[in-house]
Scaffold this active site. Structure first.
Site, PDB file in Angstrom:
ATOM      1  N   ASN A 116      51.187  -8.496  -3.640  1.00  0.00           N
ATOM      2  CA  ASN A 116      50.886  -9.874  -4.041  1.00  0.00           C
ATOM      3  C   ASN A 116      51.484 -10.909  -3.092  1.00  0.00           C
ATOM      4  O   ASN A 116      50.853 -11.928  -2.796  1.00  0.00           O
ATOM      5  CB  ASN A 116      51.396 -10.143  -5.464  1.00  0.00           C
ATOM      6  CG  ASN A 116      50.642  -9.322  -6.491  1.00  0.00           C
ATOM      7  OD1 ASN A 116      49.687  -8.635  -6.131  1.00  0.00           O
ATOM      8  ND2 ASN A 116      51.052  -9.374  -7.742  1.00  0.00           N
ATOM      9  N   THR A 161      20.375 -49.375   9.243  1.00  0.00           N
ATOM     10  CA  THR A 161      20.907 -49.225   7.884  1.00  0.00           C
ATOM     11  C   THR A 161      19.670 -48.962   7.038  1.00  0.00           C
ATOM     12  O   THR A 161      18.601 -49.523   7.299  1.00  0.00           O
ATOM     13  CB  THR A 161      21.626 -50.497   7.374  1.00  0.00           C
ATOM     14  OG1 THR A 161      20.680 -51.561   7.320  1.00  0.00           O
ATOM     15  CG2 THR A 161      22.782 -50.916   8.274  1.00  0.00           C
ATOM     16  N   SER A 283       7.078 -22.158  17.668  1.00  0.00           N
ATOM     17  CA  SER A 283       6.438 -21.750  16.414  1.00  0.00           C
ATOM     18  C   SER A 283       5.609 -20.502  16.686  1.00  0.00           C
ATOM     19  O   SER A 283       5.120 -20.296  17.791  1.00  0.00           O
ATOM     20  CB  SER A 283       5.547 -22.894  15.928  1.00  0.00           C
ATOM     21  OG  SER A 283       4.435 -22.392  15.213  1.00  0.00           O
ATOM     22  N   LYS A 289       4.457 -26.397  19.529  1.00  0.00           N
ATOM     23  CA  LYS A 289       5.697 -26.825  18.868  1.00  0.00           C
ATOM     24  C   LYS A 289       6.981 -26.549  19.653  1.00  0.00           C
ATOM     25  O   LYS A 289       7.117 -25.517  20.302  1.00  0.00           O
ATOM     26  CB  LYS A 289       5.826 -26.131  17.493  1.00  0.00           C
ATOM     27  CG  LYS A 289       4.898 -26.634  16.433  1.00  0.00           C
ATOM     28  CD  LYS A 289       5.033 -28.122  16.115  1.00  0.00           C
ATOM     29  CE  LYS A 289       6.243 -28.449  15.302  1.00  0.00           C
ATOM     30  NZ  LYS A 289       6.224 -27.899  13.962  1.00  0.00           N
ATOM     31  N   ASN A 291      10.769 -26.931  18.224  1.00  0.00           N
ATOM     32  CA  ASN A 291      11.480 -27.316  16.999  1.00  0.00           C
ATOM     33  C   ASN A 291      13.000 -27.380  17.178  1.00  0.00           C
ATOM     34  O   ASN A 291      13.577 -26.520  17.849  1.00  0.00           O
ATOM     35  CB  ASN A 291      11.159 -26.322  15.877  1.00  0.00           C
ATOM     36  CG  ASN A 291       9.692 -26.346  15.496  1.00  0.00           C
ATOM     37  OD1 ASN A 291       9.052 -27.399  15.556  1.00  0.00           O
ATOM     38  ND2 ASN A 291       9.161 -25.196  15.134  1.00  0.00           N
ATOM     39  N   TYR A 323      49.191 -13.342 -10.473  1.00  0.00           N
ATOM     40  CA  TYR A 323      48.157 -12.716  -9.646  1.00  0.00           C
ATOM     41  C   TYR A 323      47.093 -12.041 -10.522  1.00  0.00           C
ATOM     42  O   TYR A 323      47.391 -11.400 -11.519  1.00  0.00           O
ATOM     43  CB  TYR A 323      48.757 -11.659  -8.688  1.00  0.00           C
ATOM     44  CG  TYR A 323      47.648 -10.988  -7.878  1.00  0.00           C
ATOM     45  CD1 TYR A 323      47.178 -11.563  -6.705  1.00  0.00           C
ATOM     46  CD2 TYR A 323      47.015  -9.833  -8.350  1.00  0.00           C
ATOM     47  CE1 TYR A 323      46.119 -10.992  -6.001  1.00  0.00           C
ATOM     48  CE2 TYR A 323      45.960  -9.259  -7.651  1.00  0.00           C
ATOM     49  CZ  TYR A 323      45.516  -9.842  -6.482  1.00  0.00           C
ATOM     50  OH  TYR A 323      44.472  -9.299  -5.799  1.00  0.00           O
ATOM     51  N   GLN A 328      41.192 -11.829  -5.036  1.00  0.00           N
ATOM     52  CA  GLN A 328      40.890 -11.032  -3.842  1.00  0.00           C
ATOM     53  C   GLN A 328      39.756 -11.630  -3.003  1.00  0.00           C
ATOM     54  O   GLN A 328      39.718 -11.469  -1.788  1.00  0.00           O
ATOM     55  CB  GLN A 328      40.542  -9.593  -4.248  1.00  0.00           C
ATOM     56  CG  GLN A 328      40.245  -8.693  -3.069  1.00  0.00           C
ATOM     57  CD  GLN A 328      40.119  -7.237  -3.459  1.00  0.00           C
ATOM     58  OE1 GLN A 328      41.114  -6.560  -3.637  1.00  0.00           O
ATOM     59  NE2 GLN A 328      38.895  -6.765  -3.633  1.00  0.00           N
ATOM     60  N   LYS A 331      39.701 -14.098   0.618  1.00  0.00           N
ATOM     61  CA  LYS A 331      39.610 -13.766   2.046  1.00  0.00           C
ATOM     62  C   LYS A 331      38.173 -13.747   2.554  1.00  0.00           C
ATOM     63  O   LYS A 331      37.882 -14.254   3.630  1.00  0.00           O
ATOM     64  CB  LYS A 331      40.318 -12.437   2.323  1.00  0.00           C
ATOM     65  CG  LYS A 331      41.825 -12.587   2.276  1.00  0.00           C
ATOM     66  CD  LYS A 331      42.553 -11.293   2.115  1.00  0.00           C
ATOM     67  CE  LYS A 331      42.326 -10.613   0.799  1.00  0.00           C
ATOM     68  NZ  LYS A 331      42.807 -11.383  -0.382  1.00  0.00           N
TER      69      LYS A 331
HETATM   70  N1  ARG Z   1      43.619  -6.469  -2.229  1.00  0.00           N
HETATM   71  C1  ARG Z   1      44.376  -7.424  -2.978  1.00  0.00           C
HETATM   72  C2  ARG Z   1      43.908  -8.831  -2.652  1.00  0.00           C
HETATM   73  O1  ARG Z   1      43.353  -8.995  -1.626  1.00  0.00           O
HETATM   74  C3  ARG Z   1      45.819  -7.346  -2.637  1.00  0.00           C
HETATM   75  C4  ARG Z   1      46.744  -7.710  -3.746  1.00  0.00           C
HETATM   76  C5  ARG Z   1      46.671  -6.692  -4.758  1.00  0.00           C
HETATM   77  N2  ARG Z   1      47.609  -6.816  -5.822  1.00  0.00           N
HETATM   78  C6  ARG Z   1      47.411  -6.222  -6.960  1.00  0.00           C
HETATM   79  N3  ARG Z   1      48.306  -6.352  -7.834  1.00  0.00           N
HETATM   80  N4  ARG Z   1      46.307  -5.579  -7.225  1.00  0.00           N
HETATM   81  O2  ARG Z   1      44.078  -9.736  -3.420  1.00  0.00           O
END
Ligand code: ARG
Length: 463
Positions: A116, A161, A283, A289, A291, A323, A328, A331
Protein backbone atom coordinates in the site's frame (compact mmCIF):
# COMPACT_ATOMS: atom_id res chain seq x y z
CA UNK A 1 11.80 -22.51 -0.74
CA UNK A 2 8.93 -24.37 0.88
CA UNK A 3 7.09 -21.20 1.87
CA UNK A 4 7.52 -19.48 -1.45
CA UNK A 5 7.00 -22.05 -4.12
CA UNK A 6 6.65 -20.74 -7.61
CA UNK A 7 3.17 -19.88 -8.74
CA UNK A 8 1.86 -19.75 -5.21
CA UNK A 9 0.43 -16.63 -3.75
CA UNK A 10 2.37 -15.05 -0.90
CA UNK A 11 -0.75 -15.51 1.25
CA UNK A 12 -1.26 -19.22 0.39
CA UNK A 13 -0.75 -20.44 3.99
CA UNK A 14 -3.90 -18.61 5.00
CA UNK A 15 -5.95 -18.55 1.82
CA UNK A 16 -6.45 -22.19 0.99
CA UNK A 17 -8.04 -22.06 -2.42
CA UNK A 18 -6.71 -20.53 -5.59
CA UNK A 19 -8.29 -17.18 -6.33
CA UNK A 20 -10.75 -17.23 -9.24
CA UNK A 21 -8.80 -17.62 -12.47
CA UNK A 22 -10.89 -15.01 -14.21
CA UNK A 23 -10.30 -12.51 -11.43
CA UNK A 24 -6.57 -13.19 -11.44
CA UNK A 25 -6.59 -12.38 -15.12
CA UNK A 26 -8.60 -9.20 -14.98
CA UNK A 27 -7.65 -8.12 -11.46
CA UNK A 28 -3.91 -8.25 -11.97
CA UNK A 29 -2.16 -5.00 -12.70
CA UNK A 30 1.21 -6.31 -13.82
CA UNK A 31 0.66 -5.45 -17.49
CA UNK A 32 0.25 -1.84 -16.43
CA UNK A 33 2.43 -1.33 -13.37
CA UNK A 34 5.48 -3.11 -14.74
CA UNK A 35 6.20 0.35 -16.06
CA UNK A 36 7.12 1.21 -12.46
CA UNK A 37 9.87 -1.38 -12.14
CA UNK A 38 12.74 1.10 -11.82
CA UNK A 39 10.93 3.13 -9.19
CA UNK A 40 9.97 -0.05 -7.34
CA UNK A 41 13.55 -1.27 -7.23
CA UNK A 42 14.76 2.17 -6.19
CA UNK A 43 12.22 2.17 -3.35
CA UNK A 44 13.24 -1.33 -2.25
CA UNK A 45 16.92 -0.41 -2.25
CA UNK A 46 16.31 2.68 -0.14
CA UNK A 47 14.09 0.66 2.18
CA UNK A 48 16.62 -2.10 2.78
CA UNK A 49 19.46 0.42 3.24
CA UNK A 50 17.32 2.06 5.89
CA UNK A 51 16.52 -1.31 7.54
CA UNK A 52 20.24 -1.95 7.77
CA UNK A 53 21.05 1.52 9.10
CA UNK A 54 18.40 1.01 11.78
CA UNK A 55 19.86 -2.44 12.62
CA UNK A 56 16.70 -4.20 11.52
CA UNK A 57 18.55 -6.35 8.97
CA UNK A 58 22.22 -7.34 8.88
CA UNK A 59 24.89 -6.03 6.53
CA UNK A 60 25.06 -9.41 4.80
CA UNK A 61 21.34 -9.61 4.16
CA UNK A 62 21.18 -6.03 2.97
CA UNK A 63 23.94 -6.70 0.45
CA UNK A 64 22.30 -9.90 -0.74
CA UNK A 65 19.03 -8.08 -1.29
CA UNK A 66 20.70 -5.19 -3.12
CA UNK A 67 22.56 -7.68 -5.30
CA UNK A 68 19.32 -9.47 -6.17
CA UNK A 69 17.49 -6.22 -6.89
CA UNK A 70 20.23 -5.00 -9.21
CA UNK A 71 20.15 -8.30 -11.07
CA UNK A 72 16.39 -8.04 -11.46
CA UNK A 73 16.68 -4.48 -12.75
CA UNK A 74 19.10 -5.61 -15.44
CA UNK A 75 16.90 -8.54 -16.38
CA UNK A 76 13.88 -6.31 -16.84
CA UNK A 77 15.85 -3.70 -18.76
CA UNK A 78 17.12 -6.39 -21.11
CA UNK A 79 13.67 -7.92 -21.56
CA UNK A 80 14.84 -11.11 -19.86
CA UNK A 81 12.40 -10.96 -16.98
CA UNK A 82 9.32 -13.13 -17.09
CA UNK A 83 6.37 -11.18 -15.75
CA UNK A 84 3.78 -13.48 -14.24
CA UNK A 85 0.12 -12.58 -13.84
CA UNK A 86 -0.11 -15.05 -10.94
CA UNK A 87 1.67 -12.40 -8.85
CA UNK A 88 -0.74 -9.57 -9.51
CA UNK A 89 1.61 -6.63 -9.68
CA UNK A 90 5.17 -5.38 -10.11
CA UNK A 91 5.85 -5.44 -6.35
CA UNK A 92 5.08 -9.14 -6.03
CA UNK A 93 6.73 -10.08 -9.30
CA UNK A 94 9.97 -8.53 -8.09
CA UNK A 95 9.70 -10.04 -4.62
CA UNK A 96 9.07 -13.51 -6.06
CA UNK A 97 12.07 -13.23 -8.36
CA UNK A 98 14.20 -12.04 -5.44
CA UNK A 99 13.40 -15.32 -3.66
CA UNK A 100 14.53 -17.25 -6.74
CA UNK A 101 17.82 -15.34 -6.88
CA UNK A 102 18.86 -15.03 -3.22
CA UNK A 103 16.66 -17.57 -1.46
CA UNK A 104 14.83 -17.22 1.85
CA UNK A 105 16.65 -14.01 2.87
CA UNK A 106 14.49 -12.23 0.31
CA UNK A 107 11.80 -12.52 2.97
CA UNK A 108 13.39 -9.68 4.92
CA UNK A 109 12.67 -7.04 2.27
CA UNK A 110 9.01 -6.66 3.17
CA UNK A 111 9.75 -5.90 6.85
CA UNK A 112 8.02 -2.66 7.89
CA UNK A 113 6.37 -1.93 4.59
CA UNK A 114 3.26 -2.88 2.64
CA UNK A 115 2.35 -2.78 -1.00
CA UNK A 116 0.00 0.00 0.00
CA UNK A 117 2.80 2.46 0.72
CA UNK A 118 5.08 0.88 -1.87
CA UNK A 119 2.69 1.47 -4.76
CA UNK A 120 2.24 5.19 -4.11
CA UNK A 121 5.92 5.71 -3.43
CA UNK A 122 6.64 4.26 -6.86
CA UNK A 123 3.87 6.27 -8.46
CA UNK A 124 4.95 9.56 -6.88
CA UNK A 125 8.54 9.08 -8.02
CA UNK A 126 7.31 8.25 -11.52
CA UNK A 127 5.01 11.26 -11.52
CA UNK A 128 7.76 13.66 -10.48
CA UNK A 129 9.85 12.61 -13.45
CA UNK A 130 6.93 12.54 -15.85
CA UNK A 131 5.83 15.99 -14.76
CA UNK A 132 9.31 17.27 -15.58
CA UNK A 133 9.13 15.54 -18.95
CA UNK A 134 5.78 17.15 -19.70
CA UNK A 135 7.06 20.55 -18.70
CA UNK A 136 10.07 20.31 -20.94
CA UNK A 137 7.75 19.36 -23.83
CA UNK A 138 5.52 22.35 -23.01
CA UNK A 139 8.65 24.50 -23.02
CA UNK A 140 9.54 23.27 -26.47
CA UNK A 141 6.05 24.09 -27.67
CA UNK A 142 6.22 27.58 -26.17
CA UNK A 143 9.51 28.17 -27.97
CA UNK A 144 7.94 27.16 -31.28
CA UNK A 145 5.01 29.48 -30.70
CA UNK A 146 7.37 32.36 -29.87
CA UNK A 147 9.32 31.72 -33.06
CA UNK A 148 6.19 31.76 -35.20
CA UNK A 149 4.77 34.77 -33.37
CA UNK A 150 7.99 36.66 -33.98
CA UNK A 151 7.62 36.08 -37.71
CA UNK A 152 4.02 37.22 -37.64
CA UNK A 153 4.00 40.36 -35.51
CA UNK A 154 2.83 42.35 -38.52
CA UNK A 155 0.50 39.72 -39.96
CA UNK A 156 -2.94 41.30 -39.73
CA UNK A 157 -6.03 39.18 -39.25
CA UNK A 158 -9.54 39.65 -37.93
CA UNK A 159 -9.93 39.02 -34.23
CA UNK A 160 -13.22 37.28 -33.45
CA UNK A 161 -15.79 37.36 -30.73
CA UNK A 162 -18.77 35.05 -31.20
CA UNK A 163 -16.86 33.96 -34.34
CA UNK A 164 -17.91 37.26 -35.91
CA UNK A 165 -15.26 39.70 -37.09
CA UNK A 166 -14.59 41.99 -34.15
CA UNK A 167 -11.41 44.04 -34.42
CA UNK A 168 -8.19 43.73 -36.38
CA UNK A 169 -5.40 41.98 -34.47
CA UNK A 170 -1.96 40.66 -35.17
CA UNK A 171 -1.63 36.91 -35.79
CA UNK A 172 1.42 37.15 -33.54
CA UNK A 173 -0.76 38.51 -30.74
CA UNK A 174 -3.20 35.62 -31.20
CA UNK A 175 -0.33 33.13 -30.90
CA UNK A 176 1.01 34.87 -27.82
CA UNK A 177 -2.32 34.21 -26.10
CA UNK A 178 -1.35 30.52 -26.20
CA UNK A 179 2.04 31.28 -24.72
CA UNK A 180 0.15 32.64 -21.71
CA UNK A 181 -1.94 29.47 -21.46
CA UNK A 182 0.95 27.05 -21.79
CA UNK A 183 3.04 29.02 -19.31
CA UNK A 184 0.15 28.68 -16.85
CA UNK A 185 0.04 24.94 -17.54
CA UNK A 186 3.71 24.68 -16.72
CA UNK A 187 3.16 26.55 -13.51
CA UNK A 188 0.27 24.27 -12.56
CA UNK A 189 2.43 21.19 -13.12
CA UNK A 190 5.21 22.78 -11.09
CA UNK A 191 2.83 23.58 -8.24
CA UNK A 192 1.72 19.95 -8.18
CA UNK A 193 5.26 19.02 -7.25
CA UNK A 194 4.63 20.22 -3.69
CA UNK A 195 2.53 17.15 -2.88
CA UNK A 196 4.90 14.90 -4.75
CA UNK A 197 7.70 15.84 -2.36
CA UNK A 198 6.08 13.92 0.53
CA UNK A 199 7.34 10.40 1.04
CA UNK A 200 4.66 7.72 1.59
CA UNK A 201 7.12 4.91 2.37
CA UNK A 202 6.83 3.77 5.96
CA UNK A 203 3.08 4.25 6.29
CA UNK A 204 2.99 0.47 5.81
CA UNK A 205 -0.49 -1.01 5.41
CA UNK A 206 -2.26 1.92 7.09
CA UNK A 207 -1.12 2.25 10.70
CA UNK A 208 2.64 2.72 10.48
CA UNK A 209 4.99 0.09 11.89
CA UNK A 210 6.34 -1.16 15.21
CA UNK A 211 9.86 -1.27 13.76
CA UNK A 212 12.18 1.63 14.49
CA UNK A 213 12.32 2.89 10.90
CA UNK A 214 13.78 6.20 9.72
CA UNK A 215 11.42 7.79 7.23
CA UNK A 216 13.57 10.89 6.87
CA UNK A 217 16.38 8.70 5.65
CA UNK A 218 14.28 7.06 2.89
CA UNK A 219 12.83 10.47 2.01
CA UNK A 220 16.30 11.81 1.34
CA UNK A 221 17.39 8.70 -0.54
CA UNK A 222 14.38 8.80 -2.83
CA UNK A 223 14.39 12.54 -3.51
CA UNK A 224 11.43 13.43 -1.29
CA UNK A 225 11.55 16.40 1.06
CA UNK A 226 9.83 14.87 4.06
CA UNK A 227 7.68 11.91 5.13
CA UNK A 228 3.89 12.16 4.97
CA UNK A 229 2.25 13.01 8.30
CA UNK A 230 -0.59 10.53 8.64
CA UNK A 231 -0.30 6.86 7.74
CA UNK A 232 -4.03 6.41 7.08
CA UNK A 233 -4.22 9.42 4.79
CA UNK A 234 -1.02 8.34 3.07
CA UNK A 235 -2.31 5.02 1.76
CA UNK A 236 -5.74 6.33 0.81
CA UNK A 237 -4.70 9.69 -0.64
CA UNK A 238 -4.88 10.05 -4.39
CA UNK A 239 -5.19 13.85 -4.46
CA UNK A 240 -1.87 14.02 -6.27
CA UNK A 241 -3.36 11.81 -8.97
CA UNK A 242 -6.32 14.18 -9.34
CA UNK A 243 -3.97 17.16 -9.52
CA UNK A 244 -2.07 15.51 -12.32
CA UNK A 245 -5.26 14.60 -14.19
CA UNK A 246 -6.81 18.04 -13.76
CA UNK A 247 -3.66 19.81 -14.87
CA UNK A 248 -3.40 17.50 -17.87
CA UNK A 249 -7.05 18.18 -18.71
CA UNK A 250 -6.57 21.94 -18.64
CA UNK A 251 -3.46 21.69 -20.79
CA UNK A 252 -5.30 19.45 -23.20
CA UNK A 253 -8.21 21.88 -23.28
CA UNK A 254 -5.77 24.58 -24.42
CA UNK A 255 -4.50 22.25 -27.12
CA UNK A 256 -8.09 21.57 -28.13
CA UNK A 257 -9.00 25.25 -28.36
CA UNK A 258 -6.12 26.15 -30.64
CA UNK A 259 -6.89 23.04 -32.70
CA UNK A 260 -10.49 24.10 -33.08
CA UNK A 261 -9.46 27.59 -34.24
CA UNK A 262 -7.07 26.10 -36.75
CA UNK A 263 -9.69 23.66 -38.03
CA UNK A 264 -12.07 26.54 -38.60
CA UNK A 265 -9.40 28.70 -40.23
CA UNK A 266 -8.40 25.83 -42.46
CA UNK A 267 -11.97 25.35 -43.70
CA UNK A 268 -12.72 26.43 -47.27
CA UNK A 269 -15.02 29.15 -45.96
CA UNK A 270 -12.34 30.85 -43.87
CA UNK A 271 -9.19 29.78 -45.71
CA UNK A 272 -6.96 31.73 -43.31
CA UNK A 273 -4.21 29.14 -43.01
CA UNK A 274 -2.48 26.54 -45.12
CA UNK A 275 -1.51 23.17 -43.64
CA UNK A 276 1.43 21.39 -45.21
CA UNK A 277 0.83 17.88 -46.56
CA UNK A 278 2.79 16.49 -43.61
CA UNK A 279 -0.04 17.30 -41.23
CA UNK A 280 -3.13 16.34 -43.19
CA UNK A 281 -4.73 13.16 -44.46
CA UNK A 282 -6.78 12.37 -47.54
CA UNK A 283 -10.20 10.83 -48.10
CA UNK A 284 -10.79 7.28 -49.30
CA UNK A 285 -13.50 8.38 -51.74
CA UNK A 286 -13.07 12.11 -52.45
CA UNK A 287 -9.79 12.55 -54.31
CA UNK A 288 -9.69 16.30 -53.77
CA UNK A 289 -9.81 16.19 -49.96
CA UNK A 290 -7.06 17.34 -47.62
CA UNK A 291 -8.32 16.93 -44.09
CA UNK A 292 -6.92 18.39 -40.85
CA UNK A 293 -7.01 15.00 -39.09
CA UNK A 294 -4.16 15.77 -36.73
CA UNK A 295 -5.98 18.77 -35.35
CA UNK A 296 -9.16 16.76 -34.98
CA UNK A 297 -7.19 14.09 -33.13
CA UNK A 298 -5.91 16.72 -30.71
CA UNK A 299 -9.41 18.07 -30.11
CA UNK A 300 -10.83 14.58 -29.67
CA UNK A 301 -8.21 13.40 -27.19
CA UNK A 302 -9.28 16.08 -24.76
CA UNK A 303 -12.45 14.03 -24.33
CA UNK A 304 -10.51 11.00 -23.10
CA UNK A 305 -8.44 13.11 -20.73
CA UNK A 306 -11.56 14.64 -19.18
CA UNK A 307 -12.95 11.10 -18.95
CA UNK A 308 -9.89 9.99 -16.99
CA UNK A 309 -10.26 12.85 -14.54
CA UNK A 310 -13.89 11.94 -13.97
CA UNK A 311 -13.10 8.22 -13.62
CA UNK A 312 -10.67 8.98 -10.81
CA UNK A 313 -12.97 11.46 -9.10
CA UNK A 314 -15.71 8.83 -9.21
CA UNK A 315 -13.46 6.04 -7.93
CA UNK A 316 -12.55 8.18 -4.92
CA UNK A 317 -16.01 9.45 -4.14
CA UNK A 318 -17.46 7.46 -1.28
CA UNK A 319 -14.38 5.27 -0.85
CA UNK A 320 -13.94 4.68 2.89
CA UNK A 321 -10.44 4.95 4.38
CA UNK A 322 -8.02 3.47 3.73
CA UNK A 323 -6.67 1.28 0.86
CA UNK A 324 -9.08 -0.55 -1.43
CA UNK A 325 -8.60 -2.46 -4.64
CA UNK A 326 -10.59 0.25 -6.40
CA UNK A 327 -7.48 2.41 -6.23
CA UNK A 328 -5.50 0.05 -8.43
CA UNK A 329 -6.96 1.66 -11.56
CA UNK A 330 -5.16 4.92 -10.81
CA UNK A 331 -2.07 3.79 -12.68
CA UNK A 332 -3.87 2.81 -15.86
CA UNK A 333 -5.53 6.22 -15.88
CA UNK A 334 -2.36 8.14 -15.13
CA UNK A 335 -0.19 6.35 -17.69
CA UNK A 336 -2.84 6.73 -20.37
CA UNK A 337 -3.08 10.41 -19.53
CA UNK A 338 0.63 10.99 -19.68
CA UNK A 339 1.09 9.10 -22.96
CA UNK A 340 -1.80 10.93 -24.59
CA UNK A 341 -0.78 14.37 -23.38
CA UNK A 342 2.87 14.09 -24.29
CA UNK A 343 1.92 12.89 -27.78
CA UNK A 344 -0.59 15.71 -28.16
CA UNK A 345 2.03 18.29 -27.16
CA UNK A 346 4.44 16.83 -29.71
CA UNK A 347 1.80 16.71 -32.44
CA UNK A 348 0.73 20.29 -31.81
CA UNK A 349 4.34 21.37 -32.05
CA UNK A 350 4.62 19.60 -35.39
CA UNK A 351 1.38 21.14 -36.64
CA UNK A 352 2.45 24.66 -35.72
CA UNK A 353 5.75 24.21 -37.47
CA UNK A 354 3.96 23.03 -40.60
CA UNK A 355 1.32 25.66 -41.13
CA UNK A 356 1.46 29.03 -42.78
CA UNK A 357 -0.93 31.94 -42.55
CA UNK A 358 -2.63 33.04 -45.78
CA UNK A 359 -1.66 36.63 -45.15
CA UNK A 360 -3.55 38.06 -48.11
CA UNK A 361 -6.77 36.34 -47.13
CA UNK A 362 -6.33 37.29 -43.47
CA UNK A 363 -6.05 40.93 -44.44
CA UNK A 364 -8.98 40.69 -46.80
CA UNK A 365 -11.19 39.16 -44.13
CA UNK A 366 -10.03 41.67 -41.52
CA UNK A 367 -11.37 44.44 -43.79
CA UNK A 368 -14.82 42.86 -43.70
CA UNK A 369 -17.39 43.32 -40.99
CA UNK A 370 -16.57 46.96 -40.11
CA UNK A 371 -13.74 45.89 -37.81
CA UNK A 372 -12.52 49.48 -37.30
CA UNK A 373 -15.88 50.68 -35.97
CA UNK A 374 -14.59 50.90 -32.40
CA UNK A 375 -11.65 52.97 -33.66
CA UNK A 376 -14.07 55.45 -35.17
CA UNK A 377 -16.05 55.69 -31.93
CA UNK A 378 -12.82 56.19 -29.97
CA UNK A 379 -11.80 58.91 -32.45
CA UNK A 380 -15.08 60.76 -31.93
CA UNK A 381 -14.61 60.65 -28.16
CA UNK A 382 -11.05 61.93 -28.39
CA UNK A 383 -11.50 64.61 -31.06
CA UNK A 384 -15.06 65.81 -30.81
CA UNK A 385 -15.61 65.61 -27.06
CA UNK A 386 -18.44 63.10 -27.26
CA UNK A 387 -19.29 60.60 -24.56
CA UNK A 388 -18.47 57.06 -25.64
CA UNK A 389 -22.18 56.19 -25.79
CA UNK A 390 -22.92 59.12 -28.17
CA UNK A 391 -19.89 58.23 -30.27
CA UNK A 392 -21.11 54.64 -30.40
CA UNK A 393 -24.53 55.77 -31.74
CA UNK A 394 -22.90 58.03 -34.36
CA UNK A 395 -20.61 55.22 -35.50
CA UNK A 396 -23.55 52.80 -35.69
CA UNK A 397 -25.36 55.32 -37.92
CA UNK A 398 -22.30 55.56 -40.20
CA UNK A 399 -22.13 51.76 -40.41
CA UNK A 400 -25.83 51.54 -41.27
CA UNK A 401 -25.19 54.01 -44.07
CA UNK A 402 -22.12 52.14 -45.36
CA UNK A 403 -24.00 48.85 -45.24
CA UNK A 404 -26.81 50.34 -47.32
CA UNK A 405 -24.29 51.61 -49.86
CA UNK A 406 -22.49 48.22 -49.78
CA UNK A 407 -19.22 49.97 -48.93
CA UNK A 408 -16.47 49.34 -46.40
CA UNK A 409 -15.79 52.18 -43.93
CA UNK A 410 -12.57 53.07 -45.69
CA UNK A 411 -14.43 53.39 -49.01
CA UNK A 412 -16.70 56.17 -47.73
CA UNK A 413 -15.63 59.72 -48.52
CA UNK A 414 -15.56 62.67 -46.17
CA UNK A 415 -18.64 64.27 -47.76
CA UNK A 416 -20.71 61.19 -47.01
CA UNK A 417 -19.34 61.07 -43.47
CA UNK A 418 -20.03 64.74 -42.83
CA UNK A 419 -23.69 64.21 -43.70
CA UNK A 420 -23.96 62.05 -40.61
CA UNK A 421 -21.46 63.89 -38.37
CA UNK A 422 -20.71 67.42 -39.62
CA UNK A 423 -17.76 67.91 -37.24
CA UNK A 424 -15.70 65.21 -39.02
CA UNK A 425 -12.59 66.19 -40.97
CA UNK A 426 -10.59 64.42 -43.68
CA UNK A 427 -8.05 63.13 -41.12
CA UNK A 428 -10.70 60.76 -39.73
CA UNK A 429 -9.96 58.46 -42.67
CA UNK A 430 -6.78 57.28 -40.95
CA UNK A 431 -8.76 55.43 -38.28
CA UNK A 432 -10.03 53.04 -40.94
CA UNK A 433 -6.54 51.69 -41.54
CA UNK A 434 -6.17 48.25 -39.98
CA UNK A 435 -2.55 48.84 -39.20
CA UNK A 436 -3.33 52.12 -37.43
CA UNK A 437 -6.09 50.42 -35.52
CA UNK A 438 -3.75 47.67 -34.31
CA UNK A 439 -0.97 50.06 -33.41
CA UNK A 440 -3.32 52.28 -31.46
CA UNK A 441 -3.93 49.37 -29.03
CA UNK A 442 -0.93 50.28 -26.95
CA UNK A 443 -2.51 49.55 -23.56
CA UNK A 444 -0.52 46.94 -21.65
CA UNK A 445 -1.37 43.54 -23.10
CA UNK A 446 -2.93 45.06 -26.23
CA UNK A 447 -2.22 44.03 -29.81
CA UNK A 448 0.07 46.89 -30.99
CA UNK A 449 3.13 45.64 -32.84
CA UNK A 450 5.46 47.17 -30.26
CA UNK A 451 3.65 45.51 -27.40
CA UNK A 452 3.91 42.12 -29.03
CA UNK A 453 7.60 42.52 -29.75
CA UNK A 454 8.24 43.45 -26.12
CA UNK A 455 6.19 40.49 -24.88
CA UNK A 456 8.02 38.06 -27.14
CA UNK A 457 11.32 39.37 -25.82
CA UNK A 458 10.12 39.05 -22.24
CA UNK A 459 9.17 35.40 -22.72
CA UNK A 460 12.34 34.59 -24.60
CA UNK A 461 14.28 35.82 -21.58
CA UNK A 462 11.99 33.96 -19.18
CA UNK A 463 12.59 30.67 -20.93
N1 ARG B 1 -1.64 -3.74 -7.14
C1 ARG B 1 -2.07 -2.89 -6.08
C2 ARG B 1 -2.39 -1.50 -6.61
O1 ARG B 1 -1.90 -1.19 -7.64
C3 ARG B 1 -1.00 -2.73 -5.06
C4 ARG B 1 -1.48 -2.50 -3.67
C5 ARG B 1 -2.10 -3.71 -3.20
N2 ARG B 1 -2.48 -3.71 -1.83
C6 ARG B 1 -3.37 -4.55 -1.38
N3 ARG B 1 -3.63 -4.50 -0.15
N4 ARG B 1 -4.03 -5.35 -2.17
O2 ARG B 1 -3.13 -0.77 -6.03
Amino acid sequence: MSKNKNNQAIWNTRVKKNTSALFKKVGSSIDIDKRLYKEDIMGSEAHVEMLFKQKIVSFKIKNKIIYGLKKIEKEIAKNKFEFNKEYEDIHMNIEKRLFQIIGEDAGFIHTARSRNDQVITDLKIWMKNSTKELNSQINKLIKSILRIAEKNVETIMPGFTHLKNAQPISFGHYLMAYVEMFVRDKLRFENNMQNLYENPLGASALAGTSFNIDRNYTSKKLGFKNPTNNSIDTVSDRDFVLDFLYTSSVCSMHISRISEDLIIWNSDGFNLIQLSDKIITGSSIMPQKKNPDLLEYLRGKTGSLYGNLFSMLTILKGLPLSYFKDLQDDKKIIFENFDTLINCLKILDEVLNNLSPNKKRMLELAEKGYTTATDLADYLVRNHSMTFRNAYQKTAAIINYAEKKKKRLKDLDIIELKKIEPQLKEEVMKVFSLKNSINSKKSYGGTSFDNIKKMILKYKKYL
